[in-house]
Motif scaffolding. Structure first.
Motif, short mmCIF file in Angstrom:
data_model
loop_
_atom_site.label_atom_id
_atom_site.label_comp_id
_atom_site.label_asym_id
_atom_site.label_seq_id
_atom_site.Cartn_x
_atom_site.Cartn_y
_atom_site.Cartn_z
N MET A 527 0.83 -1.20 0.00
CA MET A 527 0.00 0.00 0.00
C MET A 527 0.87 1.26 0.00
SD MET A 527 -2.98 -1.21 2.69
CE MET A 527 -3.79 0.39 2.60
N ILE A 528 1.95 1.23 0.78
CA ILE A 528 2.87 2.38 0.81
C ILE A 528 3.50 2.58 -0.57
CG2 ILE A 528 5.06 3.24 1.74
CD1 ILE A 528 4.38 1.81 4.36
N LEU A 529 3.91 1.47 -1.18
CA LEU A 529 4.55 1.55 -2.49
C LEU A 529 3.59 2.08 -3.54
CD1 LEU A 529 7.33 0.92 -3.63
CD2 LEU A 529 6.47 -1.32 -4.31
N VAL A 530 2.34 1.59 -3.51
CA VAL A 530 1.33 2.08 -4.46
C VAL A 530 1.08 3.57 -4.24
CG1 VAL A 530 -1.10 1.92 -5.10
CG2 VAL A 530 0.24 -0.16 -4.79
N GLY A 531 1.05 4.00 -2.96
CA GLY A 531 0.86 5.42 -2.67
C GLY A 531 1.98 6.27 -3.23
N LEU A 532 3.23 5.82 -3.05
CA LEU A 532 4.38 6.56 -3.58
C LEU A 532 4.34 6.59 -5.10
CD1 LEU A 532 7.24 5.28 -1.23
CD2 LEU A 532 6.18 7.54 -1.23
N MET A 533 3.97 5.48 -5.71
CA MET A 533 3.88 5.45 -7.17
C MET A 533 2.77 6.37 -7.67
SD MET A 533 4.43 1.37 -7.94
CE MET A 533 4.16 1.61 -9.69
N GLY A 534 1.68 6.45 -6.89
CA GLY A 534 0.61 7.37 -7.27
C GLY A 534 1.06 8.82 -7.21
N ILE A 535 1.82 9.17 -6.15
CA ILE A 535 2.35 10.54 -6.04
C ILE A 535 3.30 10.83 -7.20
CG2 ILE A 535 3.81 12.05 -4.64
CD1 ILE A 535 2.68 10.63 -2.17
N ALA A 536 4.19 9.87 -7.49
CA ALA A 536 5.14 10.06 -8.59
C ALA A 536 4.42 10.23 -9.92
CB ALA A 536 6.10 8.87 -8.65
N PHE A 537 3.38 9.42 -10.15
CA PHE A 537 2.62 9.53 -11.39
C PHE A 537 1.92 10.88 -11.48
CE2 PHE A 537 -1.17 8.81 -14.03
CZ PHE A 537 -0.57 8.33 -15.18
N LYS A 538 1.34 11.34 -10.35
CA LYS A 538 0.69 12.66 -10.31
C LYS A 538 1.71 13.76 -10.65
CE LYS A 538 -1.07 15.92 -6.84
NZ LYS A 538 0.21 16.62 -6.67
N ASN A 539 2.90 13.66 -10.07
CA ASN A 539 3.94 14.66 -10.36
C ASN A 539 4.32 14.63 -11.84
OD1 ASN A 539 3.97 15.29 -7.63
ND2 ASN A 539 5.76 14.02 -7.19
N ASP A 540 4.43 13.42 -12.40
CA ASP A 540 4.76 13.29 -13.82
C ASP A 540 3.72 13.99 -14.70
OD1 ASP A 540 6.95 11.84 -13.16
OD2 ASP A 540 6.15 9.89 -13.78
N VAL A 541 2.44 13.73 -14.38
CA VAL A 541 1.36 14.33 -15.18
C VAL A 541 1.39 15.84 -15.07
CG1 VAL A 541 -1.14 14.52 -15.43
CG2 VAL A 541 -0.08 12.28 -15.05
N GLU A 542 1.63 16.37 -13.86
CA GLU A 542 1.66 17.82 -13.67
C GLU A 542 2.83 18.44 -14.44
OE1 GLU A 542 1.80 18.35 -9.47
OE2 GLU A 542 -0.39 18.20 -9.21
N ARG A 543 3.98 17.78 -14.41
CA ARG A 543 5.13 18.31 -15.17
C ARG A 543 4.83 18.31 -16.66
NH1 ARG A 543 8.19 14.62 -11.86
NH2 ARG A 543 9.04 15.68 -10.02
N ARG A 544 4.26 17.22 -17.14
CA ARG A 544 3.95 17.14 -18.56
C ARG A 544 2.91 18.20 -18.95
NH1 ARG A 544 4.28 13.32 -22.61
NH2 ARG A 544 6.25 12.78 -21.61
N TRP A 545 1.94 18.43 -18.08
CA TRP A 545 0.93 19.45 -18.34
C TRP A 545 1.55 20.84 -18.37
CZ3 TRP A 545 -3.34 20.22 -20.63
CH2 TRP A 545 -4.15 21.32 -20.35
N ASP A 546 2.48 21.10 -17.45
CA ASP A 546 3.16 22.40 -17.45
C ASP A 546 3.93 22.60 -18.75
OD1 ASP A 546 2.21 22.98 -14.95
OD2 ASP A 546 4.01 22.30 -13.89
N VAL A 547 4.56 21.54 -19.25
CA VAL A 547 5.30 21.64 -20.52
C VAL A 547 4.34 21.95 -21.66
CG1 VAL A 547 6.65 20.35 -22.21
CG2 VAL A 547 7.18 20.14 -19.77
N ILE A 548 3.20 21.25 -21.69
CA ILE A 548 2.22 21.48 -22.76
C ILE A 548 1.69 22.90 -22.70
CG2 ILE A 548 -0.06 20.81 -23.61
CD1 ILE A 548 0.57 17.96 -22.69
N GLN A 549 1.38 23.40 -21.50
CA GLN A 549 0.91 24.77 -21.35
C GLN A 549 1.95 25.76 -21.83
OE1 GLN A 549 -0.30 24.78 -17.14
NE2 GLN A 549 -2.39 25.16 -17.83
N GLY A 550 3.21 25.50 -21.49
CA GLY A 550 4.28 26.39 -21.94
C GLY A 550 4.39 26.43 -23.45
N GLN A 551 4.23 25.27 -24.08
CA GLN A 551 4.28 25.22 -25.55
C GLN A 551 3.12 25.99 -26.17
OE1 GLN A 551 4.34 21.00 -26.19
NE2 GLN A 551 6.58 20.84 -26.01
N PHE A 552 1.92 25.88 -25.56
CA PHE A 552 0.77 26.63 -26.06
C PHE A 552 0.99 28.13 -25.92
CE2 PHE A 552 -1.99 22.76 -25.70
CZ PHE A 552 -2.41 22.77 -27.02
N ARG A 553 1.60 28.53 -24.78
CA ARG A 553 1.85 29.96 -24.58
C ARG A 553 2.83 30.49 -25.61
NH1 ARG A 553 1.33 28.70 -18.94
NH2 ARG A 553 3.56 28.25 -18.80
#
Length: 557
Positions: A527-553
């Motif tokens: 459960m701890i490992l799944v939680g950490l992987m979920g946080i890491a995946f959330k961070n990945d998505v946010e970083r990718r979204w920031d990159v996409i927004q920057g490209q649009f700007r």
């Protein structure tokens, strides 16, 4: 192509990890049932004498299945001694530890492969000696350092390595100077380097450079023979009286014995090009010329006789609007003092400024022979680094132009192999320390957990580095391998570190933990490992979204 790089990296690192478990299990006589790389449908199966070797479709994991009594499969009487549980505790520890250890040691081989590719090196010749440093007065330009404390060296990199590891310790240098061998004793000064995550590193420095200053001149007096001859600051001298000039030392030697004789001086003068490449770059082109220089008679130095000195302390560029510009500092000015203390080299000038970067400094300079002064403050920019820490950066906007002439390269020979291995060990150690300190800083709350990265971040990094070339890809693989090894050592059940934690309790209690306790702990660890992987995946998505927004700007702008 990025997907191929990602699959290759995952497959190699997982293979290395599982190979550690597999080899140690075999060495201790444990029966290995399955050695698998990847999950999902099997695309390759090979049956050995007692082990099945498999490759799965998804290269995101792997496992080594050993014979265990706690599993559902029956264990034959003749195999009972070959189960994992039947092994002594120290053997089980080694088998579990072998996987992460392989991931941590494998980068030594990777880094070695990168470093050993460097076959040409700068020789251990002193090109320039910086003022106010340990080498001043002890080493001279042109000195060839042959040995350090009896250890023979053939490259400048070897010298730097030894000096860096011995701050404050006396070193005995065997130097070839003026066709004879001399011994020089010098104590490297300690230099403190502030790295991310509050890591502090102390290294030794002598204050020498391997390249010699180019013959770029500076002229501070309008009444000097050089100025009257038509020479100007930043002229690059190429010939004196038909004699080729390559370095500043060549220029000094060519004019040393001149006592009033007129001599032709050929030079190249950098001329700025406005709006070069459509305003995309600042450029200058050389304009050639010849001057008839007549130094004054006497025995004084070149500056006194001809009005020529090296251009190191002359300001080449000052951006308009900068603090230096507002203080009335202009291109062509010669720096003389900082806070009332004379400086004799640009390196000393910058060292004094950056010793107290957040304080104002009084700068004194010469312009056309007239003394001027002003107060400046280094430009400060605060930024968030990739670990969520606020860090300041300071900038000196005024720059000089003091090109260097490198010494001819030498072949590394056998020493190159040794140097590559030593550098590989150092690099591996630095990455291990950096990752461990990073984990500690996250636990302390000094680094945001948003810095954690998951498979998307790994995918992006591997693709970017792979596109740069093989050496960059290997470098990224080494860092990720160390990450994988250290993360597996975390004391979380279901990870190798969790098994080591169980073994610790077993050593203290003199018996294994009950199976039910291990099962509950493993579930909690999962459960701890799944939680950490979920946080890491959330961070990945946010970083990718920031990159996409920057490209649009950028597109919208």
């Amino acid at each position: 192509m990025d997907l191929l790089y990602f699959a290759l990296l995952c497959s190699v690192l997982i293979f290395v990890h599982e190979l550690g478990h597999f080899v140690c299990a075999k060495l201790f006589g444990v029966k290995v049932l399955t050695f698998s790389i990847g999950f999902g449908p099997k695309i390759l199966r090979l049956r050995g004498r007692e082990t099945e070797y498999c490759v799965g479709l998804l290269p995101l994991g792997g496992f080594v299945k050993m014979l265990e009594e706690t599993r559902q499969e029956p264990v034959l009487p003749e195999d009972r001694r070959r189960t994992f549980e039947a092994q002594a505790l120290w053997k089980r520890v080694i088998i579990v530890l072998a996987g992460p250890a392989m991931n941590v040691l494998f980068p030594v081989l990777l880094y070695f492969a990168v470093f050993v590719g460097e076959t040409r090196f700068v020789p251990p010749t002193v090109g320039a000696v910086l003022p106010a440093h340990p080498a001043e007065g002890k080493l001279h330009p042109g000195d060839r350092i042959l040995e350090v404390d009896g250890e023979r060296i053939t490259t400048f990199a070897e010298l730097q390595r030894i000096v860096a590891k011995n701050p404050g310790q006396e070193l005995k240098l065997k130097v070839f100077r003026d066709r004879q061998h001399v011994e020089v004793k010098v104590i490297p000064e300690e230099k403190v380097i502030q790295k991310p995550l509050e890591i502090v590193e102390r290294i030794g420095e002598l204050g020498i450079r391997p390249s010699r200053p180019a013959p770029v001149i500076g002229i501070s007096r309008l009444d000097s023979p050089a100025y009257r001859a038509g020479l100007r600051s930043f002229d690059l001298v190429t010939e004196v009286g038909g004699r080729p000039i390559k370095t500043w030392t060549d220029l000094e030697q060519a004019l040393t014995d001149n006592r009033g004789a007129t001599v032709p001086v050929t030079y190249l003068r950098p001329m700025p090009v406005t709006r070069a490449l459509g305003g995309l770059a600042d450029m200058a082109v050389y304009e050639s010329g010849v001057a008839a220089l007549t130094p004054e008679s006497g025995v004084a130095d070149l500056q006194s006789r001809a009005g020529i000195e090296h251009a190191d302390l002359y300001v080449a560029d000052v951006p308009q609007g900068s603090a230096e510009w507002k203080a009335d500092l202009r291109p062509g000015d010669r720096i003389t003092e900082v806070d009332g203390v004379e400086v004799t080299a640009w390196s000393t000038f910058t060292e004094r400024l950056f010793a107290s970067p957040d304080k104002p400094h009084v700068i004194t300079w010469l312009r056309a022979g007239q003394r001027k002064s002003g107060t400046i403050e280094l430009r400060r920019e605060d930024y968030l680094d990739e670990y969520g820490q606020t860090r300041p950066r300071f900038f000196l906007r005024a720059t000089n132009w003091s090109p260097m002439v490198p010494e001819p390269y030498v072949e590394g020979g056998p020493a190159a192999i040794r140097l590559a291995f030593e550098n590989a060990l150092d690099e591996t150690y630095d990455v291990i320390r950096f990752i461990m300190v990073g984990i500690l800083r996250i636990v302390e709350g000094k680094v945001s957990i948003s810095t954690l990265g998951g498979p998307i971040t790994v995918y992006d990094v591997v693709g970017e580095e792979g596109a740069k070339g093989v050496s960059y890809f290997v470098w990224a693989m080494a860092v990720i391998s160390i990450n994988l090894g250290l993360i597996n050592l975390l004391p979380i059940p279901v990870l190798d570190g969790g098994h080591l934690l169980f073994f610790t309790f077993e050593a203290v209690l003199r018996r294994p933990l009950p199976l039910r306790v291990r099962e509950i702990a493993s579930l909690a660890g999962l459960m701890i490992l799944v939680g950490l992987m979920g946080i890491a995946f959330k961070n990945d998505v946010e970083r990718r979204w920031d990159v996409i927004q920057g490209q649009f700007r950028e597109l919208a702008g």
